[in-house]
Enzyme design. Sequence first.
Site, PDB file in Angstrom:
ATOM      1  N   ASP A  43      39.754  36.133  35.028  1.00 38.34           N
ATOM      2  CA  ASP A  43      40.984  36.736  34.481  1.00 38.34           C
ATOM      3  C   ASP A  43      42.209  35.863  34.729  1.00 38.34           C
ATOM      4  O   ASP A  43      42.971  35.596  33.816  1.00 38.34           O
ATOM      5  CB  ASP A  43      41.176  38.186  34.953  1.00 38.34           C
ATOM      6  CG  ASP A  43      41.339  38.375  36.447  1.00 38.34           C
ATOM      7  OD1 ASP A  43      41.014  37.443  37.223  1.00 38.34           O
ATOM      8  OD2 ASP A  43      41.780  39.467  36.854  1.00 38.34           O
ATOM      9  N   GLY A  92      39.103  50.201  48.599  1.00 37.92           N
ATOM     10  CA  GLY A  92      38.702  48.910  49.161  1.00 37.92           C
ATOM     11  C   GLY A  92      37.248  48.574  48.910  1.00 37.92           C
ATOM     12  O   GLY A  92      36.671  47.738  49.603  1.00 37.92           O
ATOM     13  N   GLY A 112      36.126  47.431  45.927  1.00 38.43           N
ATOM     14  CA  GLY A 112      36.015  46.586  44.743  1.00 38.43           C
ATOM     15  C   GLY A 112      35.993  47.391  43.456  1.00 38.43           C
ATOM     16  O   GLY A 112      35.686  46.860  42.401  1.00 38.43           O
ATOM     17  N   SER A 130      40.705  50.912  43.331  1.00 40.52           N
ATOM     18  CA  SER A 130      41.580  52.048  43.605  1.00 40.52           C
ATOM     19  C   SER A 130      43.033  51.627  43.432  1.00 40.52           C
ATOM     20  O   SER A 130      43.893  52.452  43.124  1.00 40.52           O
ATOM     21  CB  SER A 130      41.348  52.581  45.023  1.00 40.52           C
ATOM     22  OG  SER A 130      41.814  51.673  46.000  1.00 40.52           O
ATOM     23  N   SER A 131      43.302  50.336  43.603  1.00 40.47           N
ATOM     24  CA  SER A 131      44.691  49.866  43.449  1.00 40.47           C
ATOM     25  C   SER A 131      45.147  49.996  41.996  1.00 40.47           C
ATOM     26  O   SER A 131      46.227  50.528  41.731  1.00 40.47           O
ATOM     27  CB  SER A 131      44.839  48.431  43.954  1.00 40.47           C
ATOM     28  OG  SER A 131      43.933  47.551  43.316  1.00 40.47           O
ATOM     29  N   GLU A 142      51.480  45.059  41.596  1.00 41.16           N
ATOM     30  CA  GLU A 142      50.474  44.562  42.547  1.00 41.16           C
ATOM     31  C   GLU A 142      50.798  43.139  43.004  1.00 41.16           C
ATOM     32  O   GLU A 142      50.668  42.804  44.176  1.00 41.16           O
ATOM     33  CB  GLU A 142      49.076  44.631  41.924  1.00 41.16           C
ATOM     34  CG  GLU A 142      47.984  44.210  42.890  1.00 41.16           C
ATOM     35  CD  GLU A 142      46.711  45.030  42.817  1.00 41.16           C
ATOM     36  OE1 GLU A 142      46.651  45.995  42.037  1.00 41.16           O
ATOM     37  OE2 GLU A 142      45.774  44.697  43.557  1.00 41.16           O
ATOM     38  N   ASP A 154      42.036  44.634  35.961  1.00 36.74           N
ATOM     39  CA  ASP A 154      41.824  45.987  36.489  1.00 36.74           C
ATOM     40  C   ASP A 154      42.712  46.995  35.761  1.00 36.74           C
ATOM     41  O   ASP A 154      42.275  48.088  35.407  1.00 36.74           O
ATOM     42  CB  ASP A 154      42.147  46.040  37.984  1.00 36.74           C
ATOM     43  CG  ASP A 154      41.288  45.094  38.791  1.00 36.74           C
ATOM     44  OD1 ASP A 154      40.356  44.497  38.217  1.00 36.74           O
ATOM     45  OD2 ASP A 154      41.563  44.934  39.999  1.00 36.74           O
ATOM     46  N   TYR A 165      40.443  34.486  48.295  1.00 37.87           N
ATOM     47  CA  TYR A 165      40.883  34.689  46.919  1.00 37.87           C
ATOM     48  C   TYR A 165      41.958  33.665  46.540  1.00 37.87           C
ATOM     49  O   TYR A 165      41.882  33.006  45.502  1.00 37.87           O
ATOM     50  CB  TYR A 165      41.394  36.121  46.765  1.00 37.87           C
ATOM     51  CG  TYR A 165      41.751  36.516  45.349  1.00 37.87           C
ATOM     52  CD1 TYR A 165      40.818  37.124  44.519  1.00 37.87           C
ATOM     53  CD2 TYR A 165      43.027  36.294  44.850  1.00 37.87           C
ATOM     54  CE1 TYR A 165      41.147  37.505  43.221  1.00 37.87           C
ATOM     55  CE2 TYR A 165      43.363  36.670  43.565  1.00 37.87           C
ATOM     56  CZ  TYR A 165      42.430  37.276  42.760  1.00 37.87           C
ATOM     57  OH  TYR A 165      42.773  37.652  41.483  1.00 37.87           O
TER      58      TYR A 165
HETATM   59  P1  ADP Z   1      40.506  48.248  45.829  1.00 41.51           P
HETATM   60  O1  ADP Z   1      41.434  48.105  44.681  1.00 41.51           O
HETATM   61  O2  ADP Z   1      39.296  47.392  45.722  1.00 41.51           O
HETATM   62  O3  ADP Z   1      40.142  49.663  46.126  1.00 41.51           O
HETATM   63  P2  ADP Z   1      42.770  47.170  47.239  1.00 41.51           P
HETATM   64  O4  ADP Z   1      42.912  46.586  48.589  1.00 41.51           O
HETATM   65  O5  ADP Z   1      43.131  46.338  46.076  1.00 41.51           O
HETATM   66  O6  ADP Z   1      41.274  47.717  47.127  1.00 41.51           O
HETATM   67  O7  ADP Z   1      43.660  48.485  47.143  1.00 41.51           O
HETATM   68  C1  ADP Z   1      43.533  49.510  48.108  1.00 41.51           C
HETATM   69  C2  ADP Z   1      44.905  49.950  48.569  1.00 41.51           C
HETATM   70  O8  ADP Z   1      45.564  50.662  47.491  1.00 41.51           O
HETATM   71  C3  ADP Z   1      44.861  50.953  49.703  1.00 41.51           C
HETATM   72  O9  ADP Z   1      44.769  50.318  50.945  1.00 41.51           O
HETATM   73  C4  ADP Z   1      46.196  51.685  49.513  1.00 41.51           C
HETATM   74  O10 ADP Z   1      47.254  50.919  50.042  1.00 41.51           O
HETATM   75  C5  ADP Z   1      46.338  51.729  48.009  1.00 41.51           C
HETATM   76  N1  ADP Z   1      45.777  52.976  47.475  1.00 41.51           N
HETATM   77  C6  ADP Z   1      44.709  53.110  46.655  1.00 41.51           C
HETATM   78  N2  ADP Z   1      44.483  54.413  46.348  1.00 41.51           N
HETATM   79  C7  ADP Z   1      45.433  55.122  47.001  1.00 41.51           C
HETATM   80  C8  ADP Z   1      45.736  56.516  47.112  1.00 41.51           C
HETATM   81  N3  ADP Z   1      45.011  57.442  46.503  1.00 41.51           N
HETATM   82  N4  ADP Z   1      46.791  56.865  47.879  1.00 41.51           N
HETATM   83  C9  ADP Z   1      47.532  55.935  48.483  1.00 41.51           C
HETATM   84  N5  ADP Z   1      47.307  54.630  48.430  1.00 41.51           N
HETATM   85  C10 ADP Z   1      46.256  54.203  47.702  1.00 41.51           C
HETATM   86 MG    MG Z   2      42.381  46.321  44.142  1.00 44.73          MG
END
Ligand code: ADP
Ligand code: MG
Length: 394
Positions: free
Chosen positions: A37, A134, A136, A139-140, A172, A184, A236
């Site tokens: 990407d 976290g 992969g 969730s971000s 991000e 993403d 990364y």
């Molecule tokens: P991934 O995207 O693989 O899950 P990342 O490290 O990129 O992992 O993102 C995870 C971070 O995003 C968490 O540590 C938190 O800071 C934030 N996050 C994700 N979901 C939530 C949520 N539901 N509430 C609050 N923060 C969140």
């Molecule tokens: Mg992420």
Amino acid sequence: MSASAAARTLFTEAFGSRPAGIWSAPGRVNLIGEHTDYNDGFVLPFALPQRTHAAAGARGDGRIRVISTFDGAPVEVALDELDDLFPAHGTADRPTVPAWSAYPLGVAWALLHAAGPDAASGLDLAIASDVPIGAGLSSSAAIECAVAIALNDTWDLGLDRVALAAAARTAENDAVGAPTGIMDQMASLLGQPGAAVLLDCRSLEGTVVDLRLAEAGLALVVLDTGVTHAHATGGYRERRAACERGAQVLRVRALRDLTVADLPRAARQLDAETYRRVRHVVTENQRVLDTVRSLRTGGAGSIGELLLESHASMRDDFEISVPEVDTAVEAAMTAGAVGARMTGGGFGGAVIALVPSGRVDDVQDAAATAFAASGFAPPTTLRAEPSAGAGRDA
Ligand code: ADP
Ligand code: MG
């Protein structure tokens, strides 16, 4: 309680009123196309059933409050403080907010820059999610895109989905400080049930590609190794730098501009390690296009070999796999998968396996057994049914 109900309840408890609406956005899995990407290349992600929900309501006082089930305390700032929180390149003495809140506040900040400062009145936001964090599965992007689509409606910004994805990525990259590409966010915003999204990361053109899994008698399974990655750090950044170096030496704008026919020249001009990094990206771009062609002509059953080649390239050329991930791929194949590969940025995270529907349990059991035999903590597994992108739920 569903994540949607949890967001609604949290909103009412934290802010003492009912939200104006509930919006949600999914996590994603990338079927193929890893570390392509940010090289302006191709990726083929799809949206997961797991989603992050944002309950939102406008306020008239120019302040923004965010709360998540993730961290019980609300975070409150004035909208006109956002530029101090997230200057384009941070100054040492800037005010700080809890790390997680940089995701939603960063999206608000990026959207205000995209839409103009007069666009917004203020906002209350409560967030709940069932996307594993976290792992992969992004969730971000799920939290960013849920917030982006909620703000777009609540503040009546009128931005299209590509603009929302761009704002989420800006959050991000520049508010959180993780140098990720735009895959993403595009997957989370453009996903469709039963389909993946072929994304051209240069033009940002997204094409929905039907996977026709049921027709092929196949299912997609995610095996999460539980080994955590840290996108914002180390490996990364180092891989990104290697790609930039390769493009510079080979005099192209991005590695996207090379094909496999350019590899002999690349081998002559690059040091051995940079060459392997470049070879991964160039061949991976070709594999994404080949996968789309195979899906259209031969169906999902014909892409297994491409998934395996992708994994070998990540393991041997890009060197971003870890023993747990390789073990999960091998266990899935032994148990009857037609293909499997690491998905996500690497250094841990998850594997995606394409599995005959009747073999899903076998694959999950085989991974658990192989992990136990190697002394690894048990993997968590989920059925990854390609699902709808972000939207308003209530
Ligand atoms: P991934 O995207 O693989 O899950 P990342 O490290 O990129 O992992 O993102 C995870 C971070 O995003 C968490 O540590 C938190 O800071 C934030 N996050 C994700 N979901 C939530 C949520 N539901 N509430 C609050 N923060 C969140
Ligand atoms: Mg992420």
